[in-house]
Scaffold this active site. Sequence first.
Site, PDB file in Angstrom:
ATOM      1  N   ARG A   1       0.888  -1.172   0.000  1.00 16.54           N
ATOM      2  CA  ARG A   1       0.000   0.000   0.000  1.00 16.54           C
ATOM      3  C   ARG A   1       0.919   1.212   0.000  1.00 16.54           C
ATOM      4  NH1 ARG A   1      -5.208   1.174   3.761  1.00 16.54           N
ATOM      5  NH2 ARG A   1      -6.026  -0.203   2.154  1.00 16.54           N
TER       6      ARG A   1
ATOM      7  N   GLN B   1     -10.299  -3.750  -3.300  1.00 17.72           N
ATOM      8  CA  GLN B   1     -11.568  -3.261  -2.777  1.00 17.72           C
ATOM      9  C   GLN B   1     -12.670  -3.415  -3.829  1.00 17.72           C
ATOM     10  OE1 GLN B   1     -12.224  -1.826   0.452  1.00 17.72           O
ATOM     11  NE2 GLN B   1     -14.249  -2.361  -0.263  1.00 17.72           N
TER      12      GLN B   1
ATOM     13  N   ASP C   1     -17.465   6.960  -0.537  1.00 16.25           N
ATOM     14  CA  ASP C   1     -16.189   6.788   0.170  1.00 16.25           C
ATOM     15  C   ASP C   1     -15.861   8.140   0.794  1.00 16.25           C
ATOM     16  OD1 ASP C   1     -13.688   5.895   1.047  1.00 16.25           O
ATOM     17  OD2 ASP C   1     -12.730   6.111  -0.918  1.00 16.25           O
TER      18      ASP C   1
ATOM     19  N   CYS D   1     -16.441   1.418   1.374  1.00 13.45           N
ATOM     20  CA  CYS D   1     -15.281   0.555   1.637  1.00 13.45           C
ATOM     21  C   CYS D   1     -14.806   0.628   3.080  1.00 13.45           C
ATOM     22  CB  CYS D   1     -14.151   0.911   0.685  1.00 13.45           C
ATOM     23  SG  CYS D   1     -13.480   2.571   0.933  1.00 13.45           S
TER      24      CYS D   1
ATOM     25  N   ARG E   1     -13.698  -8.596   1.919  1.00  8.20           N
ATOM     26  CA  ARG E   1     -12.281  -8.327   1.645  1.00  8.20           C
ATOM     27  C   ARG E   1     -11.480  -9.612   1.891  1.00  8.20           C
ATOM     28  NH1 ARG E   1     -10.121  -3.328   1.621  1.00  8.20           N
ATOM     29  NH2 ARG E   1      -8.461  -4.501   0.626  1.00  8.20           N
TER      30      ARG E   1
HETATM   31  N1   CP Z   1     -11.256  -0.403   2.800  1.00  5.42           N
HETATM   32  C1   CP Z   1      -9.960  -0.493   3.164  1.00  5.42           C
HETATM   33  O1   CP Z   1      -9.059  -0.638   2.332  1.00  5.42           O
HETATM   34  O2   CP Z   1      -9.732  -0.419   4.504  1.00  5.42           O
HETATM   35  P1   CP Z   1      -8.317  -0.244   5.197  1.00  5.42           P
HETATM   36  O3   CP Z   1      -7.779   1.088   4.793  1.00  5.42           O
HETATM   37  O4   CP Z   1      -8.604  -0.333   6.663  1.00  5.42           O
HETATM   38  O5   CP Z   1      -7.405  -1.341   4.726  1.00  5.42           O
HETATM   39  N1  NVA Z   2     -10.133   6.626  -0.634  1.00  2.74           N
HETATM   40  C1  NVA Z   2      -9.711   6.155   0.675  1.00  2.74           C
HETATM   41  C2  NVA Z   2      -9.915   4.687   0.773  1.00  2.74           C
HETATM   42  C3  NVA Z   2      -9.579   4.093   2.117  1.00  2.74           C
HETATM   43  C4  NVA Z   2      -9.683   2.605   2.139  1.00  2.74           C
HETATM   44  C5  NVA Z   2      -8.274   6.529   0.905  1.00  2.74           C
HETATM   45  O1  NVA Z   2      -7.470   6.427  -0.023  1.00  2.74           O
HETATM   46  O2  NVA Z   2      -7.948   6.944   2.006  1.00  2.74           O
END
Ligand code: CP
Ligand code: NVA
Length: 289
Positions: free
Chosen positions: A86, A116, A206, A246, A274
């Site tokens: 990530r 997601q 979101d 999400c 998930r």
């Molecule tokens: N929806 C999602 O990706 O949650 P996290 O940021 O907690 O992993």
């Molecule tokens: N759009 C949000 C999604 C979190 C899972 C972010 O990038 O923070």
Amino acid sequence: MLDVSKRLKAQLKTTGKNDPLLAGKTLAMIFEKPSLRTRVSFAVAMTQLGGNGLVLRQEEVGLGTREPLQDVARVLASMCDGIMARTFEHNKIENLAKFSKVPVINGLTDLSHPCQAMADLLTVEEHFGKLSGLTMAFIGDGNNVARSLAVACGRFGMPFVLASPTGFEFPADDMKRLKSQEPKLDLRLTTDPRDAAQKADVIVTDTWVSMGQEAEKAKRLQTFRGFEVNDDLLALAPKHAMVLHCLPAYRGLEISESVLEGPRSLVFPEAENRLHFQKGLIAVLMGGQ
Ligand code: CP
Ligand code: NVA
């Protein structure tokens, strides 16, 4: 991957466990941003498939700071069977993939959040019994989650409508990329959430302030006022329309408490999915399914 996910979910629900498809295998996981669902779902998915999910703290790995990304990729690939990352910049994922001989999974970048989107489609298919022909309306920021959902909708024959304030729609370069990546994508942009909700089978929202955008928070909250998914908006949608988010969710901003906790919310089955989608994903990428 969806088919494998469904099979493994059914197996877990009926027998309480899964076949050890990834016995002895390790998925390395790097997080430059916080996470609950992504981190836990991948770790639990690895455990339930007989392998190990190894979380590496960015402070320790120093992706691109303590050592160059291409070295991290090669070292991890020499010991592990997959890498999940990530990151902020999307090109970090692409570069990891370029230098890794094992699969690299995008666990969210500033650009996209494909895992997601696939968990969302799994949830929609479970509820409606189909995907093709269902219209998805995304209300809010044209962000990473929205972009991945647009791609997924294009792939599965689902019209996609993005309702966002001017300036928060998909930019021109995204539109070009989406169209070339998914030529069959039926994509419509609007600035009116009510217009988007009216024909939606699935309504998605979101956060208005994604990770990394904290400095813009005050301005964004102002701009997105009127884009809350609440009972008034849901009343305009067909009776069968269901809501996804999400998570993490900000009640009273992008979604009301009543919708999030209400009978038309699929948000918590979506979160659980998930786990089930990750299993299909890693079983295919790392387990030869
Ligand atoms: N929806 C999602 O990706 O949650 P996290 O940021 O907690 O992993
Ligand atoms: N759009 C949000 C999604 C979190 C899972 C972010 O990038 O923070």
